[in-house]
Design a protein around this motif. Structure first.
Motif, short mmCIF file in Angstrom:
data_model
loop_
_atom_site.label_atom_id
_atom_site.label_comp_id
_atom_site.label_asym_id
_atom_site.label_seq_id
_atom_site.Cartn_x
_atom_site.Cartn_y
_atom_site.Cartn_z
N TYR A 1 0.83 -1.20 0.00
CA TYR A 1 0.00 0.00 0.00
C TYR A 1 0.87 1.26 0.00
O TYR A 1 0.65 2.17 -0.80
CB TYR A 1 -0.92 -0.04 1.23
N VAL A 2 1.86 1.32 0.89
CA VAL A 2 2.73 2.49 0.97
C VAL A 2 4.03 2.11 1.70
O VAL A 2 4.04 1.22 2.54
CB VAL A 2 2.03 3.67 1.67
N THR A 3 5.10 2.80 1.35
CA THR A 3 6.38 2.69 2.05
C THR A 3 6.73 4.05 2.60
O THR A 3 6.54 5.06 1.93
CB THR A 3 7.49 2.19 1.10
N SER A 4 7.25 4.08 3.84
CA SER A 4 7.52 5.34 4.50
C SER A 4 8.80 5.23 5.32
O SER A 4 9.16 4.14 5.79
CB SER A 4 6.33 5.68 5.41
N TYR A 5 9.48 6.35 5.51
CA TYR A 5 10.66 6.44 6.36
C TYR A 5 10.37 7.47 7.45
O TYR A 5 10.66 8.65 7.28
CB TYR A 5 11.89 6.84 5.55
N PRO A 6 9.77 7.03 8.56
CA PRO A 6 9.35 7.98 9.60
C PRO A 6 10.53 8.60 10.34
O PRO A 6 11.59 8.00 10.47
CB PRO A 6 8.50 7.12 10.54
N LEU A 7 10.30 9.81 10.83
CA LEU A 7 11.33 10.52 11.59
C LEU A 7 11.09 10.46 13.09
O LEU A 7 12.02 10.52 13.87
CB LEU A 7 11.41 11.97 11.13
N GLY A 8 9.85 10.36 13.51
CA GLY A 8 9.52 10.35 14.94
C GLY A 8 9.12 8.97 15.42
O GLY A 8 9.23 7.98 14.70
N THR A 9 8.62 8.91 16.65
CA THR A 9 8.21 7.62 17.22
C THR A 9 6.78 7.24 16.88
O THR A 9 6.40 6.09 17.02
CB THR A 9 8.35 7.65 18.76
N ILE A 10 5.98 8.21 16.44
CA ILE A 10 4.60 7.93 16.04
C ILE A 10 4.37 8.50 14.65
O ILE A 10 4.68 9.65 14.38
CB ILE A 10 3.59 8.53 17.03
N THR A 11 3.81 7.66 13.78
CA THR A 11 3.50 8.06 12.41
C THR A 11 2.04 7.73 12.13
O THR A 11 1.56 6.67 12.55
CB THR A 11 4.39 7.31 11.41
N GLU A 12 1.35 8.61 11.43
CA GLU A 12 -0.04 8.35 11.05
C GLU A 12 -0.11 8.11 9.55
O GLU A 12 0.45 8.88 8.76
CB GLU A 12 -0.94 9.51 11.45
N ILE A 13 -0.82 7.05 9.17
CA ILE A 13 -0.95 6.68 7.76
C ILE A 13 -2.44 6.61 7.42
O ILE A 13 -3.19 5.85 8.05
CB ILE A 13 -0.27 5.32 7.49
N PRO A 14 -2.91 7.41 6.45
CA PRO A 14 -4.33 7.38 6.08
C PRO A 14 -4.69 6.07 5.38
O PRO A 14 -3.98 5.63 4.48
CB PRO A 14 -4.49 8.58 5.14
N VAL A 15 -5.79 5.44 5.83
CA VAL A 15 -6.25 4.17 5.28
C VAL A 15 -7.77 4.16 5.18
O VAL A 15 -8.45 5.04 5.71
CB VAL A 15 -5.78 2.98 6.15
N THR A 16 -8.30 3.15 4.51
CA THR A 16 -9.74 2.94 4.39
C THR A 16 -10.21 2.08 5.56
O THR A 16 -9.49 1.19 6.00
CB THR A 16 -10.05 2.21 3.07
N ILE A 17 -11.42 2.33 6.04
CA ILE A 17 -11.93 1.53 7.16
C ILE A 17 -12.42 0.17 6.66
O ILE A 17 -12.63 -0.03 5.46
CB ILE A 17 -13.04 2.26 7.93
N ASN A 18 -12.58 -0.75 7.60
CA ASN A 18 -13.06 -2.12 7.36
C ASN A 18 -12.17 -2.90 6.40
O ASN A 18 -12.65 -3.73 5.64
CB ASN A 18 -14.50 -2.11 6.86
N LYS A 19 -10.89 -2.63 6.44
CA LYS A 19 -9.93 -3.32 5.59
C LYS A 19 -8.71 -3.67 6.44
O LYS A 19 -8.24 -2.85 7.21
CB LYS A 19 -9.52 -2.41 4.43
N LEU A 20 -8.21 -4.89 6.28
CA LEU A 20 -7.05 -5.33 7.05
C LEU A 20 -5.78 -4.71 6.47
O LEU A 20 -5.57 -4.73 5.25
CB LEU A 20 -6.94 -6.86 7.01
N TYR A 21 -4.94 -4.18 7.34
CA TYR A 21 -3.63 -3.64 6.96
C TYR A 21 -2.58 -4.30 7.84
O TYR A 21 -2.73 -4.37 9.06
CB TYR A 21 -3.57 -2.12 7.14
N THR A 22 -1.51 -4.78 7.23
CA THR A 22 -0.38 -5.34 7.94
C THR A 22 0.78 -4.37 7.75
O THR A 22 1.06 -3.95 6.63
CB THR A 22 -0.01 -6.73 7.40
#
Length: 137
Positions: free
Chosen positions: A69-90
């Motif tokens: 779905y997406v690849t990210s390189y976070p800078l902090g300890t918490i990252t928020e990723i926008p997703v669709t509801i009622n769908k499994l994300y790993t």
């Protein structure tokens, strides 16, 4: 007397934890008046000076489905990723450190719950939106 006290404590614990929809965990400030169609996964990661980089991969469904779905390189300890509801994300976090490479994996299925009686007005709560990918040891 001690048996009676133990039975009362046991009965209280059973009552508190027996309901799936416990009102103790919902916060009215998180309540939304309109039903949301999307959510943000809150991903917690470990950050340490010895780490050279952390890479997050978010997969739709299970990791073995190979739908990145997406690849990210976070800078902090918490990252928020926008997703669709009622769908499994790993989500997987790959930590490249001076001592080696470590991978952590967790999953979530963001969902919406309609609540009529908990707050002043009927509203919607998002739940199962947190993923913990911190290294424990």
């Amino acid at each position: 007397m001690t048996k009676t006290v133990k039975l009362i404590i046991l009965a209280a614990l059973v009552i508190i934890f027996s309901c799936e929809d416990s009102n103790l965990i919902n916060n009215c400030s998180d309540c939304k008046p309109n039903e949301p169609v999307s959510a943000k996964l809150e991903v917690k990661i470990s950050v340490n000076v010895s780490r050279t980089s952390v890479m997050l991969n978010v997969w739709e469904g299970n990791i073995e489905d190979s739908v990145l779905y997406v690849t990210s390189y976070p800078l902090g300890t918490i990252t928020e990723i926008p997703v669709t509801i009622n769908k499994l994300y790993t989500v997987s976090a790959t930590y490249n450190t001076l001592k080696g490479t470590y991978v952590t994996i967790d999953s979530a299925t963001p969902r919406v719950k309609y609540e009529e009686n908990l707050c002043e007005e009927a509203c919607y709560f998002l739940y199962d939106t947190k993923v913990d990918l911190r290294i424990k040891y």
